[in-house]
Design an enzyme around this catalytic site. Structure first.
Site, PDB file in Angstrom:
ATOM      1  N   ASN A   1       0.659  -0.725   0.356  1.00 40.82           N
ATOM      2  CA  ASN A   1       0.342   0.241  -0.117  1.00 40.82           C
ATOM      3  C   ASN A   1       1.482   1.119  -0.189  1.00 40.82           C
ATOM      4  O   ASN A   1       0.570   2.412  -0.445  1.00 40.82           O
ATOM      5  CB  ASN A   1      -0.734  -0.582   1.125  1.00 40.82           C
TER       6      ASN A   1
ATOM      7  N   GLU B   1       3.865  -4.528  12.517  1.00 39.37           N
ATOM      8  CA  GLU B   1       2.341  -3.189  12.406  1.00 39.37           C
ATOM      9  C   GLU B   1       2.069  -3.314  11.144  1.00 39.37           C
ATOM     10  O   GLU B   1       1.544  -3.869   9.935  1.00 39.37           O
ATOM     11  CB  GLU B   1       3.884  -2.178  11.236  1.00 39.37           C
TER      12      GLU B   1
ATOM     13  N   CYS C   1      -3.118   1.418   6.804  1.00 39.29           N
ATOM     14  CA  CYS C   1      -3.317  -0.233   7.899  1.00 39.29           C
ATOM     15  C   CYS C   1      -4.428   0.935   9.083  1.00 39.29           C
ATOM     16  O   CYS C   1      -4.790   0.883  10.128  1.00 39.29           O
ATOM     17  CB  CYS C   1      -1.730  -0.108   8.519  1.00 39.29           C
TER      18      CYS C   1
ATOM     19  N   GLU D   1       7.547   2.165  15.320  1.00 36.11           N
ATOM     20  CA  GLU D   1       8.191   3.775  13.642  1.00 36.11           C
ATOM     21  C   GLU D   1       8.450   4.645  13.608  1.00 36.11           C
ATOM     22  O   GLU D   1       7.579   5.140  14.108  1.00 36.11           O
ATOM     23  CB  GLU D   1       8.199   2.046  12.201  1.00 36.11           C
TER      24      GLU D   1
HETATM   25  P1  NAD Z   1       0.754  -9.795   3.323  1.00 41.39           P
HETATM   26  O1  NAD Z   1       0.030  -9.620   5.290  1.00 41.39           O
HETATM   27  O2  NAD Z   1       0.278 -11.250   3.260  1.00 41.39           O
HETATM   28  O3  NAD Z   1       1.855  -9.294   2.887  1.00 41.39           O
HETATM   29  C1  NAD Z   1       2.849  -8.048   3.156  1.00 41.39           C
HETATM   30  C2  NAD Z   1       4.018  -8.211   3.333  1.00 41.39           C
HETATM   31  O4  NAD Z   1       4.628 -10.089   3.989  1.00 41.39           O
HETATM   32  C3  NAD Z   1       4.444  -8.741   1.250  1.00 41.39           C
HETATM   33  O5  NAD Z   1       5.346  -8.434   1.341  1.00 41.39           O
HETATM   34  C4  NAD Z   1       4.519 -10.752   1.343  1.00 41.39           C
HETATM   35  O6  NAD Z   1       4.781 -10.390   0.487  1.00 41.39           O
HETATM   36  C5  NAD Z   1       5.356 -10.334   2.682  1.00 41.39           C
HETATM   37  N1  NAD Z   1       4.505 -12.104   3.164  1.00 41.39           N
HETATM   38  C6  NAD Z   1       4.036 -13.147   2.794  1.00 41.39           C
HETATM   39  N2  NAD Z   1       4.008 -13.799   3.318  1.00 41.39           N
HETATM   40  C7  NAD Z   1       5.121 -14.014   4.303  1.00 41.39           C
HETATM   41  C8  NAD Z   1       5.523 -15.039   4.385  1.00 41.39           C
HETATM   42  N3  NAD Z   1       5.282 -16.355   4.692  1.00 41.39           N
HETATM   43  N4  NAD Z   1       6.933 -14.386   4.869  1.00 41.39           N
HETATM   44  C9  NAD Z   1       7.899 -13.671   4.890  1.00 41.39           C
HETATM   45  N5  NAD Z   1       6.847 -12.963   4.099  1.00 41.39           N
HETATM   46  C10 NAD Z   1       5.493 -12.131   4.066  1.00 41.39           C
HETATM   47  O7  NAD Z   1      -0.505  -9.028   2.802  1.00 41.39           O
HETATM   48  P2  NAD Z   1      -1.635  -9.336   1.699  1.00 41.39           P
HETATM   49  O8  NAD Z   1      -1.957 -10.623   1.500  1.00 41.39           O
HETATM   50  O9  NAD Z   1      -0.789  -8.186   0.831  1.00 41.39           O
HETATM   51  O10 NAD Z   1      -2.521  -8.327   1.900  1.00 41.39           O
HETATM   52  C11 NAD Z   1      -3.469  -8.669   2.662  1.00 41.39           C
HETATM   53  C12 NAD Z   1      -4.335  -7.860   3.921  1.00 41.39           C
HETATM   54  O11 NAD Z   1      -3.181  -7.791   4.698  1.00 41.39           O
HETATM   55  C13 NAD Z   1      -4.787  -6.721   3.066  1.00 41.39           C
HETATM   56  O12 NAD Z   1      -6.012  -6.796   3.328  1.00 41.39           O
HETATM   57  C14 NAD Z   1      -4.859  -5.652   4.622  1.00 41.39           C
HETATM   58  O13 NAD Z   1      -6.125  -5.861   5.826  1.00 41.39           O
HETATM   59  C15 NAD Z   1      -3.342  -6.644   5.706  1.00 41.39           C
HETATM   60  N6  NAD Z   1      -2.344  -5.710   4.762  1.00 41.39           N
HETATM   61  C16 NAD Z   1      -1.866  -4.080   5.770  1.00 41.39           C
HETATM   62  C17 NAD Z   1      -0.912  -3.689   5.637  1.00 41.39           C
HETATM   63  C18 NAD Z   1      -0.751  -2.303   6.275  1.00 41.39           C
HETATM   64  O14 NAD Z   1      -0.121  -1.399   6.661  1.00 41.39           O
HETATM   65  N7  NAD Z   1      -0.537  -2.833   7.884  1.00 41.39           N
HETATM   66  C19 NAD Z   1      -0.545  -3.703   4.432  1.00 41.39           C
HETATM   67  C20 NAD Z   1      -0.681  -4.614   3.641  1.00 41.39           C
HETATM   68  C21 NAD Z   1      -1.352  -5.590   3.669  1.00 41.39           C
END
Ligand code: NAD
Length: 495
Positions: free
Chosen positions: A166, A264, A298, A475
């Protein structure tokens, strides 16, 4: 580069400026070990525009090895020299702001004007932590005349940064800048839908003078590239931004190596408006809080909690402003851009459809959409549900899209109870002219950061992070430096 010309070339002819397509390891572009590639999608057109490296464990191993080899030298580099490199990186990023914003907007889908703001924010993070590098100090301990006691802050070592889609560049910068200032090396794994600006940042840092191996970036999916990174025994700290389930998995992996983490995670942040508030300011705040970046924030203000006396006048203002938002491709500077991916659009639409099936009717919006000009893209209408019961999943669950729920409060105490009524506790906003009420709510609302009379007020100087399901650790600000430093105490007999 002329931004307008580049945008026109892309929108009319599909032509793009040079985009990175490999990992950045040990100061150079590095092809993926497997030779595999993945596609980047233009969310405003629902079409692929670029291919990049699909990293795996072997690529992560190379990157962590490079960071580990660079750690002793970088950790011993004079703090002022580390700070000077970060300051130079900030200068370069400002000079290349338009190219970064163009790529960020295209890769994430976000409106170009927001991407320009994100690049400025990233430059500010580099500049701020460049200055902070000079302020890292130890302490002395009073042991009496026969002893000398002091502490030395040391870098924790190799750090991993898992970056969401995001705010790809600004989230990367806010984690990487303090790590580098503290003398840590970095391996970053950007999200699979937004890899490009992290790669560009790693290359820019190298041009700014960062020694080879100090900042590395590996692209790929979470399971293939993120998981081996956070499980690597050489990684001493993980900074993670993303979803709650993935964050829990990251914490478990880090725990096996007794590495530290900052998480976060998501939010369901309240924006409380008391009856005496400036309702135009509150309406403007509410609109920015939920429709900026199409609500994929977020810290979005996704629950508007309004005191009964102000409800009708405020809702009228908020609905009028929401109805005026214009959807179009991010590069055309819309007021409501597309969602980042088809999968994410599906998640948002599913939650809204489920709410409708429970009998809730949106006051405005509520449907998936396309760019009205091209008929393409992954858009969702600006959506508002009024008078949502506090037990409904629309109030409890993060939607991470342009969907606002409104909750009615009878008075300040009721507003506080509603504000604290979810499992999340990231940020909160309060609009009121009553100084005492503002600070009572700031004290009593469970959140890492409270905005009074301006949602999103603050900057890189202000610590940011959540409580409970929103994560832990901070952060931004001087607080973030502590994530990347450990204390060594020395006690000596001198008498
Ligand atoms: P996610 O948590 O799966 O992905 C975030 C990051 O984690 C990405 O870089 C992803 O490649 C990485 N990741 C995924 N699996 C991992 C693992 N096993 N080990 C290490 N890294 C890993 O999020 P998403 O599936 O892209 O989005 C789903 C939901 O997450 C959204 O709907 C939202 O609710 C939330 N989200 C929150 C934020 C925030 O700013 N807090 C940002 C993105 C998404």
């Amino acid at each position: 580069m002329s931004l307008d010309r580049d945008i026109a070339n892309y929108l009319e002819r599909g032509e793009l400026p040079d985009l990175p397509s490999q990992h950045f390891i040990a100061g150079a572009w590095a092809a993926p070990s497997s030779g595999e590639r993945m596609e980047s999608f233009d969310a405003g057109r629902a079409a692929p525009f670029h291919a990049f490296a699909a990293g795996d464990e072997a690529d992560v191993d190379r990157a962590v090895a490079a960071a580990n080899a660079a750690q002793p030298g970088w950790g011993r580099t004079k703090p002022s020299a580390r700070g000077a490199i970060l300051a130079e990186a900030a200068r370069l990023l400002r000079a290349e702001k338009e190219r970064f914003a163009f790529v960020e907007s295209l890769d994430s889908g976000k409106p170009l004007q927001e991407a320009l703001g994100d690049v400025s924010g990233a430059a500010r993070a580099l500049e701020y932590y460049g200055a902070c590098a000079n302020t890292i100090e130890g302490a002395t301990f009073p042991l009496g005349p026969d002893h000398l006691g002091y502490s030395v802050p040391e870098p924790v070592g190799v750090t991993a940064h898992i970056i969401p889609w995001n705010y790809p560049l600004s989230t990367a910068a806010r984690g990487i800048a303090p790590a580098l200032a503290a003398g840590c090396t970095v391996v970053a794994k950007p999200a699979e839908t937004t890899p490009l600006t992290m790669l560009m940042l790693a290359e820019l840092l190298s041009r700014a003078g960062l020694p080879d191996g100090v900042c590395n970036a590996v692209t790929g999916t979470g399971p293939a590239a993120g998981a081996p990174l956070v499980a690597d025994r050489r990684v001493r700290h993980v900074t993670f931004t993303g979803s709650v389930p993935t964050g829990i998995g990251v914490m478990e992996a880090a725990a096996r190596n007794v590495a530290t983490v900052v998480l976060e995670l998501g939010g369901k942040s309240p924006l409380v408006v008391l009856a005496d508030a400036d309702l135009d300011a509150a309406a403007n705040g509410a609109i920015g809080a939920i429709f900026e970046n199409a609500g994929q924030i977020c810290s979005a203000g996704s629950r508007l909690i309004v005191e009964r006396g102000a409800h009708d006048a405020l809702l009228e203002r908020v609905i009028e402003r929401a109805a005026a938002l214009k959807m179009s491709h991010g590069l055309t500077r819309p007021t409501l851009g597309p969602l980042n991916s088809k999968a994410h659009l599906g998640r948002v639409a599913e939650k809204v459809e489920a709410a409708k099936a429970r009998g809730l009717a949106p006051a405005i919006g509520g449907r998936a959409a396309t760019d009205p000009e091209t008929g393409k893209g992954w858009f969702f209408e600006a959506t508002i549900f009024d008078a949502v019961p506090e037990t409904d999943p629309l109030v409890k669950d993060e939607i991470f899209g342009p969907v606002l729920t409104v909750q009615l409060a009878e008075d300040e105490a009721h507003a506080l109870a509603l504000a604290n009524g979810t499992d999340y506790a990231l940020v909160a906003g309060v609009y009121t002219r009553d100084f005492g009420a503002a600070h009572r709510l700031a004290r009593e609302i469970d959140a890492g950061q409270v905005f009074l009379n301006e949602y999103f007020a603050g900057g890189i100087e202000v610590p940011f992070g959540g409580n409970r399901q929103s994560g832990f650790g901070r952060e931004k600000g001087m607080a973030a430096l502590r994530n990347y430093l450990r204390v060594k105490s020395v006690a000596a007999r001198i008498g």
